[in-house]
Design a protein around this motif. Structure first.
Motif, PDB file in Angstrom:
ATOM      1  N   ALA A  41      29.357  19.822  55.346  1.00 45.10           N
ATOM      2  CA  ALA A  41      29.643  21.225  55.057  1.00 45.10           C
ATOM      3  C   ALA A  41      30.825  21.325  54.090  1.00 45.10           C
ATOM      4  O   ALA A  41      31.306  20.320  53.562  1.00 45.10           O
ATOM      5  N   THR A  42      31.290  22.545  53.858  1.00 43.02           N
ATOM      6  CA  THR A  42      32.314  22.795  52.840  1.00 43.02           C
ATOM      7  C   THR A  42      33.562  21.934  53.028  1.00 43.02           C
ATOM      8  O   THR A  42      34.112  21.384  52.068  1.00 43.02           O
ATOM      9  N   GLY A  43      34.036  21.810  54.278  1.00 35.62           N
ATOM     10  CA  GLY A  43      35.237  21.021  54.530  1.00 35.62           C
ATOM     11  C   GLY A  43      35.083  19.579  54.102  1.00 35.62           C
ATOM     12  O   GLY A  43      36.015  18.975  53.554  1.00 35.62           O
ATOM     13  N   ALA A  44      33.899  19.006  54.348  1.00 32.75           N
ATOM     14  CA  ALA A  44      33.651  17.611  53.963  1.00 32.75           C
ATOM     15  C   ALA A  44      33.662  17.451  52.447  1.00 32.75           C
ATOM     16  O   ALA A  44      34.190  16.458  51.921  1.00 32.75           O
ATOM     17  N   TRP A  45      33.087  18.423  51.743  1.00 36.12           N
ATOM     18  CA  TRP A  45      33.062  18.327  50.275  1.00 36.12           C
ATOM     19  C   TRP A  45      34.456  18.495  49.688  1.00 36.12           C
ATOM     20  O   TRP A  45      34.800  17.847  48.691  1.00 36.12           O
ATOM     21  N   LEU A  46      35.270  19.353  50.290  1.00 40.74           N
ATOM     22  CA  LEU A  46      36.650  19.486  49.827  1.00 40.74           C
ATOM     23  C   LEU A  46      37.430  18.193  50.077  1.00 40.74           C
ATOM     24  O   LEU A  46      38.225  17.762  49.234  1.00 40.74           O
ATOM     25  N   MET A  47      37.206  17.577  51.234  1.00 42.96           N
ATOM     26  CA  MET A  47      37.857  16.306  51.529  1.00 42.96           C
ATOM     27  C   MET A  47      37.421  15.239  50.530  1.00 42.96           C
ATOM     28  O   MET A  47      38.248  14.464  50.022  1.00 42.96           O
ATOM     29  N   PHE A  48      36.129  15.198  50.223  1.00 42.94           N
ATOM     30  CA  PHE A  48      35.606  14.232  49.254  1.00 42.94           C
ATOM     31  C   PHE A  48      36.240  14.444  47.882  1.00 42.94           C
ATOM     32  O   PHE A  48      36.646  13.482  47.216  1.00 42.94           O
ATOM     33  N   LEU A  49      36.337  15.698  47.463  1.00 39.30           N
ATOM     34  CA  LEU A  49      36.954  16.005  46.172  1.00 39.30           C
ATOM     35  C   LEU A  49      38.409  15.557  46.156  1.00 39.30           C
ATOM     36  O   LEU A  49      38.878  14.946  45.174  1.00 39.30           O
ATOM     37  N   GLY A  50      39.136  15.847  47.231  1.00 38.85           N
ATOM     38  CA  GLY A  50      40.531  15.433  47.303  1.00 38.85           C
ATOM     39  C   GLY A  50      40.688  13.927  47.237  1.00 38.85           C
ATOM     40  O   GLY A  50      41.582  13.408  46.558  1.00 38.85           O
ATOM     41  N   MET A  51      39.796  13.203  47.917  1.00 44.72           N
ATOM     42  CA  MET A  51      39.880  11.753  47.895  1.00 44.72           C
ATOM     43  C   MET A  51      39.538  11.191  46.516  1.00 44.72           C
ATOM     44  O   MET A  51      40.117  10.190  46.076  1.00 44.72           O
ATOM     45  N   MET A  52      38.612  11.833  45.834  1.00 46.21           N
ATOM     46  CA  MET A  52      38.277  11.382  44.478  1.00 46.21           C
ATOM     47  C   MET A  52      39.462  11.591  43.526  1.00 46.21           C
ATOM     48  O   MET A  52      39.696  10.792  42.615  1.00 46.21           O
ATOM     49  N   LEU A  53      40.220  12.668  43.754  1.00 47.72           N
ATOM     50  CA  LEU A  53      41.410  12.899  42.936  1.00 47.72           C
ATOM     51  C   LEU A  53      42.460  11.811  43.183  1.00 47.72           C
ATOM     52  O   LEU A  53      43.122  11.353  42.247  1.00 47.72           O
ATOM     53  N   THR A  54      42.589  11.377  44.445  1.00 50.56           N
ATOM     54  CA  THR A  54      43.554  10.313  44.726  1.00 50.56           C
ATOM     55  C   THR A  54      43.078   8.979  44.165  1.00 50.56           C
ATOM     56  O   THR A  54      43.885   8.157  43.734  1.00 50.56           O
ATOM     57  N   LEU A  55      41.769   8.774  44.155  1.00 51.95           N
ATOM     58  CA  LEU A  55      41.236   7.559  43.539  1.00 51.95           C
ATOM     59  C   LEU A  55      41.482   7.578  42.029  1.00 51.95           C
ATOM     60  O   LEU A  55      41.852   6.558  41.432  1.00 51.95           O
ATOM     61  N   ALA A  56      41.294   8.755  41.432  1.00 50.94           N
ATOM     62  CA  ALA A  56      41.591   8.904  40.009  1.00 50.94           C
ATOM     63  C   ALA A  56      43.078   8.682  39.751  1.00 50.94           C
ATOM     64  O   ALA A  56      43.460   8.091  38.730  1.00 50.94           O
ATOM     65  N   ALA A  57      43.926   9.130  40.676  1.00 46.65           N
ATOM     66  CA  ALA A  57      45.365   8.903  40.540  1.00 46.65           C
ATOM     67  C   ALA A  57      45.671   7.414  40.507  1.00 46.65           C
ATOM     68  O   ALA A  57      46.491   6.945  39.699  1.00 46.65           O
ATOM     69  N   GLY A  58      45.016   6.653  41.376  1.00 43.59           N
ATOM     70  CA  GLY A  58      45.203   5.206  41.375  1.00 43.59           C
ATOM     71  C   GLY A  58      44.749   4.576  40.074  1.00 43.59           C
ATOM     72  O   GLY A  58      45.422   3.686  39.534  1.00 43.59           O
ATOM     73  N   TYR A  59      43.622   5.069  39.548  1.00 44.35           N
ATOM     74  CA  TYR A  59      43.104   4.524  38.287  1.00 44.35           C
ATOM     75  C   TYR A  59      44.050   4.812  37.123  1.00 44.35           C
ATOM     76  O   TYR A  59      44.387   3.914  36.344  1.00 44.35           O
ATOM     77  N   PHE A  60      44.494   6.069  37.019  1.00 40.80           N
ATOM     78  CA  PHE A  60      45.395   6.429  35.914  1.00 40.80           C
ATOM     79  C   PHE A  60      46.752   5.738  36.052  1.00 40.80           C
ATOM     80  O   PHE A  60      47.393   5.400  35.065  1.00 40.80           O
ATOM     81  N   GLY A  61      47.181   5.534  37.314  1.00 42.63           N
ATOM     82  CA  GLY A  61      48.415   4.803  37.517  1.00 42.63           C
ATOM     83  C   GLY A  61      48.294   3.352  37.071  1.00 42.63           C
ATOM     84  O   GLY A  61      49.199   2.813  36.431  1.00 42.63           O
ATOM     85  N   TRP A  62      47.164   2.739  37.403  1.00 37.60           N
ATOM     86  CA  TRP A  62      46.897   1.356  36.968  1.00 37.60           C
ATOM     87  C   TRP A  62      46.800   1.274  35.446  1.00 37.60           C
ATOM     88  O   TRP A  62      47.351   0.358  34.830  1.00 37.60           O
ATOM     89  N   LYS A  63      46.115   2.255  34.852  1.00 39.85           N
ATOM     90  CA  LYS A  63      45.972   2.277  33.395  1.00 39.85           C
ATOM     91  C   LYS A  63      47.312   2.439  32.717  1.00 39.85           C
ATOM     92  O   LYS A  63      47.599   1.776  31.698  1.00 39.85           O
ATOM     93  N   SER A  64      48.169   3.315  33.250  1.00 44.12           N
ATOM     94  CA  SER A  64      49.502   3.524  32.683  1.00 44.12           C
ATOM     95  C   SER A  64      50.334   2.253  32.770  1.00 44.12           C
ATOM     96  O   SER A  64      51.038   1.883  31.831  1.00 44.12           O
ATOM     97  N   LYS A  65      50.223   1.551  33.892  1.00 42.79           N
ATOM     98  CA  LYS A  65      50.959   0.298  34.070  1.00 42.79           C
ATOM     99  C   LYS A  65      50.471  -0.760  33.091  1.00 42.79           C
ATOM    100  O   LYS A  65      51.246  -1.523  32.522  1.00 42.79           O
ATOM    101  N   LYS A  66      49.169  -0.781  32.889  1.00 40.62           N
ATOM    102  CA  LYS A  66      48.565  -1.785  31.993  1.00 40.62           C
ATOM    103  C   LYS A  66      49.004  -1.554  30.570  1.00 40.62           C
ATOM    104  O   LYS A  66      49.285  -2.515  29.819  1.00 40.62           O
ATOM    105  N   ILE A  67      49.099  -0.297  30.140  1.00 44.36           N
ATOM    106  CA  ILE A  67      49.507   0.024  28.778  1.00 44.36           C
ATOM    107  C   ILE A  67      50.951  -0.399  28.538  1.00 44.36           C
ATOM    108  O   ILE A  67      51.302  -0.940  27.497  1.00 44.36           O
ATOM    109  N   LYS A  68      51.809  -0.175  29.551  1.00 45.26           N
ATOM    110  CA  LYS A  68      53.221  -0.522  29.417  1.00 45.26           C
ATOM    111  C   LYS A  68      53.442  -2.023  29.317  1.00 45.26           C
ATOM    112  O   LYS A  68      54.385  -2.492  28.688  1.00 45.26           O
ATOM    113  N   THR A  69      52.551  -2.786  30.006  1.00 48.75           N
ATOM    114  CA  THR A  69      52.722  -4.235  29.959  1.00 48.75           C
ATOM    115  C   THR A  69      52.001  -4.841  28.752  1.00 48.75           C
ATOM    116  O   THR A  69      52.218  -5.984  28.422  1.00 48.75           O
TER     117      THR A  69
END
Length: 204
Positions: free
Chosen positions: A176-204
Motif C-alpha cells: 500500500a501507500t506506506g510501503a511505496w513511500l518507504m521504498f522511495l525513501g530507501m531508493m533515495l538513500t541508495l542513491a545517496a550512497g552511489y553519489f557519495g561513492w562517485k564523489s569520493k572516486k572523483i576526488k581520488t
C-alpha cells in the motif's frame, strides 16, 4: 558529497508516511460482495477499508474456524514497529547531517540502507508467518470443515504478495501507500550512497 548527504537526509523522512498510510492491503472479492472486503495493515494496527469490513471478515472466518483479526494488544509488532521506524528515521537523518558536515563517509549511507533492507526482509518474514498461522491454525469445532481432494484439511492462508482463489473469494495482497513511500525513501538513500561513492572516486 553535499548532494549525497542531502539525499540521505531526505530519504529516511519518507518513512514517516508509515505513520499515516497503510503498509499493506488485502482485498477479498466474491459474487455476494459487490463491494470487496478490504483490510489495511498499518505498522500500529489493522483497519478495514470500509467501515464494517473487519466485522464482516471476522464473521466469515468464524464459519471456517479462522481466528478473529488481531487487535493492537494481541501482537507485539504493533507496539514495536512504530518505535523501530522512528529510530531508523532519526538515525538516517543524523547520518545525513554528519555526512553533510564531513564527519561521516558515504559508507554510512549504504550501511543504513543495508540495515533497513535487512529489517524489511525480517518484517516480511514475520508477516508471512502470521499469515500462515492465521490461515492454518483453525478451530477444530468450526461450523464448516472443508477438505482438499486428498482429504487433508483445507487451509486459508492469504498470499503474502499477489492473488489466490480461496473458495469463491478472490484474495489479493499488495503493498500500500506506506510501503511505496518507504521504498522511495530507501531508493533515495541508495542513491545517496552511489553519489557519495562517485564523489569520493572523483576526488581520488
Amino acid at each position: 558529497m553535499k548532494k549525497a548527504s542531502i539525499l540521505m537526509i531526505i530519504g529516511p523522512l519518507f518513512l514517516l508516511g508509515l505513520y499515516v498510510f497503510p503498509l499493506w492491503n488485502i482485498m477479498l472479492g466474491a459474487p455476494q460482495y459487490p463491494d470487496p472486503l478490504g483490510l489495511n495493515i498499518h505498522i500500529n494496527g489493522l483497519q478495514g477499508v470500509n467501515e464494517f469490513d473487519i466485522q464482516n471478515i471476522d464473521g466469515l472466518n468464524h464459519y471456517i474456524g479462522m481466528h478473529t483479526l488481531p487487535k493492537v494488544e494481541d501482537m507485539w509488532e504493533f507496539g514495536t514497529f512504530p518505535i523501530i521506524i522512528g529510530i531508523m528515521v532519526g538515525l538516517g537523518v543524523l547520518i545525513g547531517i554528519l555526512g553533510f558536515l564531513g564527519k561521516l563517509s558515504y559508507k554510512w549511507f549504504l550501511g543504513w540502507f543495508a540495515l533497513m533492507s535487512l529489517m524489511g526482509i525480517l518484517g516480511m518474514y514475520d508477516f508471512n508467518e502470521w499469515l500462515v498461522d492465521y490461515g492454518t491454525n483453525l478451530d477444530p469445532n468450526a461450523i464448516m470443515k472443508l477438505t482438499n481432494p486428498d482429504g487433508t484439511p483445507m487451509t486459508y492462508k492469504p498470499p503474502l504478495l499477489g492473488h489466490v482463489k480461496m473458495l469463491n473469494f478472490d484474495v489479493t495482497s499488495l503493498p500500500a501507500t506506506g510501503a511505496w513511500l518507504m521504498f522511495l525513501g530507501m531508493m533515495l538513500t541508495l542513491a545517496a550512497g552511489y553519489f557519495g561513492w562517485k564523489s569520493k572516486k572523483i576526488k581520488t
